[in-house]
Write a protein that holds these residues in place. Sequence first.
Motif, PDB file in Angstrom:
ATOM      1  N   ARG A 142      -9.038  -2.622 -76.041  1.00 17.66           N
ATOM      2  CA  ARG A 142     -10.115  -3.215 -76.077  1.00 17.66           C
ATOM      3  C   ARG A 142     -10.874  -2.899 -74.640  1.00 17.66           C
ATOM      4  O   ARG A 142     -11.933  -2.590 -74.227  1.00 17.66           O
ATOM      5  N   LEU A 143     -10.014  -3.210 -73.689  1.00 15.14           N
ATOM      6  CA  LEU A 143     -10.427  -2.991 -72.260  1.00 15.14           C
ATOM      7  C   LEU A 143     -10.846  -1.406 -71.844  1.00 15.14           C
ATOM      8  O   LEU A 143     -11.721  -1.215 -71.273  1.00 15.14           O
ATOM      9  N   GLN A 144      -9.890  -0.469 -72.530  1.00 14.71           N
ATOM     10  CA  GLN A 144     -10.125   0.643 -72.194  1.00 14.71           C
ATOM     11  C   GLN A 144     -11.725   1.152 -72.983  1.00 14.71           C
ATOM     12  O   GLN A 144     -12.283   2.029 -72.522  1.00 14.71           O
ATOM     13  N   LEU A 145     -11.746   0.537 -74.200  1.00 13.66           N
ATOM     14  CA  LEU A 145     -13.170   0.617 -74.698  1.00 13.66           C
ATOM     15  C   LEU A 145     -14.078   0.266 -74.052  1.00 13.66           C
ATOM     16  O   LEU A 145     -15.398   1.008 -74.024  1.00 13.66           O
ATOM     17  N   ARG A 146     -13.999  -0.795 -73.339  1.00 11.53           N
ATOM     18  CA  ARG A 146     -15.282  -1.297 -72.515  1.00 11.53           C
ATOM     19  C   ARG A 146     -15.506  -0.536 -71.327  1.00 11.53           C
ATOM     20  O   ARG A 146     -16.610  -0.398 -70.931  1.00 11.53           O
ATOM     21  N   LEU A 147     -14.469   0.078 -70.770  1.00 14.77           N
ATOM     22  CA  LEU A 147     -14.560   0.827 -69.609  1.00 14.77           C
ATOM     23  C   LEU A 147     -15.387   2.180 -69.897  1.00 14.77           C
ATOM     24  O   LEU A 147     -16.211   2.473 -69.269  1.00 14.77           O
ATOM     25  N   GLU A 148     -14.965   2.590 -71.270  1.00 16.06           N
ATOM     26  CA  GLU A 148     -15.532   3.978 -71.524  1.00 16.06           C
ATOM     27  C   GLU A 148     -17.106   3.509 -71.829  1.00 16.06           C
ATOM     28  O   GLU A 148     -18.023   4.376 -71.616  1.00 16.06           O
ATOM     29  N   ARG A 149     -17.481   2.751 -72.412  1.00 18.54           N
ATOM     30  CA  ARG A 149     -18.639   2.174 -72.793  1.00 18.54           C
ATOM     31  C   ARG A 149     -19.662   2.190 -71.550  1.00 18.54           C
ATOM     32  O   ARG A 149     -20.682   2.713 -71.405  1.00 18.54           O
ATOM     33  N   LEU A 150     -18.932   1.370 -70.613  1.00 20.11           N
ATOM     34  CA  LEU A 150     -19.789   1.274 -69.164  1.00 20.11           C
ATOM     35  C   LEU A 150     -20.028   2.550 -68.480  1.00 20.11           C
ATOM     36  O   LEU A 150     -21.154   2.583 -68.123  1.00 20.11           O
ATOM     37  N   ASN A 151     -19.046   3.293 -68.500  1.00 22.05           N
ATOM     38  CA  ASN A 151     -19.055   4.714 -68.005  1.00 22.05           C
ATOM     39  C   ASN A 151     -19.994   5.356 -68.559  1.00 22.05           C
ATOM     40  O   ASN A 151     -20.725   6.192 -68.013  1.00 22.05           O
ATOM     41  N   ALA A 152     -20.030   5.599 -70.014  1.00 20.30           N
ATOM     42  CA  ALA A 152     -21.072   6.247 -70.564  1.00 20.30           C
ATOM     43  C   ALA A 152     -22.511   5.852 -70.299  1.00 20.30           C
ATOM     44  O   ALA A 152     -23.187   6.781 -70.174  1.00 20.30           O
ATOM     45  N   MET A 153     -22.771   4.487 -70.233  1.00 22.01           N
ATOM     46  CA  MET A 153     -24.015   4.078 -69.735  1.00 22.01           C
ATOM     47  C   MET A 153     -24.454   4.372 -68.422  1.00 22.01           C
ATOM     48  O   MET A 153     -25.439   4.754 -68.208  1.00 22.01           O
ATOM     49  N   ARG A 154     -23.416   4.412 -67.520  1.00 23.53           N
ATOM     50  CA  ARG A 154     -23.721   4.760 -66.069  1.00 23.53           C
ATOM     51  C   ARG A 154     -23.938   6.160 -66.171  1.00 23.53           C
ATOM     52  O   ARG A 154     -24.830   6.480 -65.265  1.00 23.53           O
ATOM     53  N   GLU A 155     -23.466   6.969 -66.876  1.00 22.15           N
ATOM     54  CA  GLU A 155     -23.658   8.389 -66.664  1.00 22.15           C
ATOM     55  C   GLU A 155     -25.254   8.641 -67.279  1.00 22.15           C
ATOM     56  O   GLU A 155     -25.762   9.511 -66.736  1.00 22.15           O
ATOM     57  N   ASN A 183     -10.466   6.683 -59.982  1.00 21.03           N
ATOM     58  CA  ASN A 183      -9.477   7.013 -59.306  1.00 21.03           C
ATOM     59  C   ASN A 183      -8.419   7.748 -59.797  1.00 21.03           C
ATOM     60  O   ASN A 183      -7.577   8.545 -59.054  1.00 21.03           O
ATOM     61  N   GLN A 184      -8.142   7.449 -61.153  1.00 27.19           N
ATOM     62  CA  GLN A 184      -6.846   7.870 -61.756  1.00 27.19           C
ATOM     63  C   GLN A 184      -7.312   9.590 -62.330  1.00 27.19           C
ATOM     64  O   GLN A 184      -6.220  10.560 -62.354  1.00 27.19           O
ATOM     65  N   LYS A 185      -8.345   9.928 -62.145  1.00 28.00           N
ATOM     66  CA  LYS A 185      -8.945  11.308 -62.283  1.00 28.00           C
ATOM     67  C   LYS A 185      -8.393  11.691 -63.611  1.00 28.00           C
ATOM     68  O   LYS A 185      -8.107  12.796 -63.661  1.00 28.00           O
ATOM     69  N   VAL A 186      -8.445  11.038 -64.698  1.00 30.88           N
ATOM     70  CA  VAL A 186      -8.177  11.491 -65.834  1.00 30.88           C
ATOM     71  C   VAL A 186      -9.384  10.975 -66.874  1.00 30.88           C
ATOM     72  O   VAL A 186     -10.099  10.050 -66.514  1.00 30.88           O
ATOM     73  N   ASP A 187      -9.262  11.333 -68.104  1.00 29.41           N
ATOM     74  CA  ASP A 187     -10.322  11.062 -68.826  1.00 29.41           C
ATOM     75  C   ASP A 187      -9.941   9.485 -69.518  1.00 29.41           C
ATOM     76  O   ASP A 187      -8.693   9.199 -69.452  1.00 29.41           O
ATOM     77  N   LEU A 188     -11.068   8.773 -69.364  1.00 32.48           N
ATOM     78  CA  LEU A 188     -10.813   7.507 -69.545  1.00 32.48           C
ATOM     79  C   LEU A 188      -9.823   7.010 -70.959  1.00 32.48           C
ATOM     80  O   LEU A 188      -9.413   6.003 -71.060  1.00 32.48           O
ATOM     81  N   ARG A 189      -9.895   8.142 -71.839  1.00 31.96           N
ATOM     82  CA  ARG A 189      -9.091   7.709 -72.894  1.00 31.96           C
ATOM     83  C   ARG A 189      -7.508   7.944 -72.710  1.00 31.96           C
ATOM     84  O   ARG A 189      -6.771   7.358 -73.432  1.00 31.96           O
ATOM     85  N   GLN A 190      -7.264   8.692 -71.552  1.00 34.05           N
ATOM     86  CA  GLN A 190      -5.944   8.786 -71.205  1.00 34.05           C
ATOM     87  C   GLN A 190      -5.605   7.879 -70.038  1.00 34.05           C
ATOM     88  O   GLN A 190      -4.269   7.824 -69.682  1.00 34.05           O
ATOM     89  N   ILE A 191      -6.312   7.121 -69.859  1.00 35.19           N
ATOM     90  CA  ILE A 191      -6.014   6.264 -68.741  1.00 35.19           C
ATOM     91  C   ILE A 191      -4.773   5.147 -69.032  1.00 35.19           C
ATOM     92  O   ILE A 191      -4.394   4.906 -70.197  1.00 35.19           O
TER      93      ILE A 191
END
Lengths: 190, 190, 244
Positions: free
Chosen positions: C96-109, C29-37
């Motif tokens: 760590r939380l941000q990395l986990r979100l990135e990983r889940l997002n990558a696998m979802r895509e 919903n923040q509509k930014v790259d997960l790395r910039q979250i």
Amino acid sequence: MSDALARAVEAVLFAAEAPLSIEELRAHVGAQADVRGALAALERFYAGRGIELVRRGERWHFQTAADLAHLLRRDREDSRKLSRAGIETLAIIAYHEPVTRAEIEAIRGVQISKGTIDVLMEAGWVRPAGRREVPGRPLMYATTQGFLSHFGLASRRDLPGIDDLKAAGLLDPVDLALEAETSETVTDGE
Amino acid sequence: MSDALARAVEAVLFAAEAPLSIEELRAHVGAQADVRGALAALERFYAGRGIELVRRGERWHFQTAADLAHLLRRDREDSRKLSRAGIETLAIIAYHEPVTRAEIEAIRGVQISKGTIDVLMEAGWVRPAGRREVPGRPLMYATTQGFLSHFGLASRRDLPGIDDLKAAGLLDPVDLALEAETSETVTDGE
Amino acid sequence: MSEDAAETLKIEIEGWEGPLDLLLALARNQKVDLRQISILELVEQYLGFVNQARTLQLELAADYLVMAAWLAFLKSALLLPRNPEETPSPEELALRLQLRLERLNAMREAGARLVARDRMGRDVFPRGNPEGLRVVRQARWEAEIFDLIAAYGRISARTRPVMHVVAHRDVMTLEEAIERVSALVGSQVDWSVVESFLPADAAGLYRKSALASSFVAVLELARQGKVELRQKSPFAPLYVRSLQ
């Protein structure tokens, strides 16, 4: 006939589980399509290849070229040793041929299963050899040319006779043979 | 590569019920045959036609061209409709294999029910792939030949975006990635 | 937290697959790259969602509340003056939380791209009616000529009339003994023990055989009235004398 239509007919026929009629093809590729023209083009295209487009009645399908049918089956040879029952049965047939199953059993003193003779026939060593003219007309068995060549025999007369077997110690009853080994005072009992 | 060999390979692949390896093809067309050359020739020959020769893993098969799907799509429901959990689990196994259930759960942030992996195994896409040599020796999972065939992949390297994900470190475990990040921060800071 | 997001969340509360799934949806919903979250913003949104659920008296699974507690802790750690001794640092926890979100997002895509591919049986099709390939197994039976001959010998030996052959032994037959005893007894005038009729060199098994035969011989001769016998008691020496 367009190339696109030929491609479409090609794919539909390939994926079909049974030969298709012109109407069935049209249901897939379009009601107005020149399916007949496409089929003719495909027939030419595949002529002489490993796959052929063929017509069966009013239906069309792909099949492998008939002259390549031999490639679709592959022979694999497993080498297997004959069972004790098998070798004994073969020996009896060889020494007593032609001989019926009942006679083989009488000589062996043990019943033989149907499979035992089947294996010998599969191996190409035994063949049916007419019927014994007794009640029930049982089938007789004899050995084959393949039997002779496998065992390196010119003829059945080359099989060692009873006297040869005796001389080779192959006829000694088990208990005597044992005694012969343990005692030197034994002389011929007969 | 002779035309006769291409015909033979064409016929055998066409008749086969499953994708065939080079060795399996050789068993049919001749042990010395340049099957690879014949496959390359056939691949060129069928390029752009309604049928295509494709490699899936180390196996080859013919299938209909993807752009003709609309002509062929069957009316029946896709019996392999996967749940979201199923799709994610399959993706995690494919991109991380071999991977344990605990590792899958770590990425997804939830426990996966037993049924999720069972469904993937039943579809023939996932197989057990040994045990991780850590306490408890958990089972690992990996994808199958059937997975490659079903999703039209020549190999796992063809998984969508796998190179980018690897380069971004997104296929590494979090702890490893974290180490990389924090060590960078440390060096930056000094 | 925007009104819209709250509305959406209210409706979809059944659909989340756990707190990480919910966090990922909020992050997107923040509509930014997960790395910039912004992790702080994310924490605010999550805690807002949990509070809203509470006011609506929706039942939240325990793992959502555990995550809420952890995020509340993370928020305060990020905001408060930090203790440099503390490990892991709040920044590391956030990363760590941000990395986990990135990983889940990558696998979802990745999963979405995977299932969108041209799939066998849906978009591409194998041959509908393949002839099939057959492997014809042929047994090559093996047996040696010796096996054959030995088998016949075995059968013959097993089924020929059984003949018991007694190994030859040196024995004195009854006839022989009668002859010997008849001849010898006449030449002796007095009582003689049976043993005196045995051949002088008889030994071992032959002597036993000779003794047995000679015993039976004297019984036979006594029966014929040619000799008489005398014995004092059982097992005492047996004496023989000619009656002629």
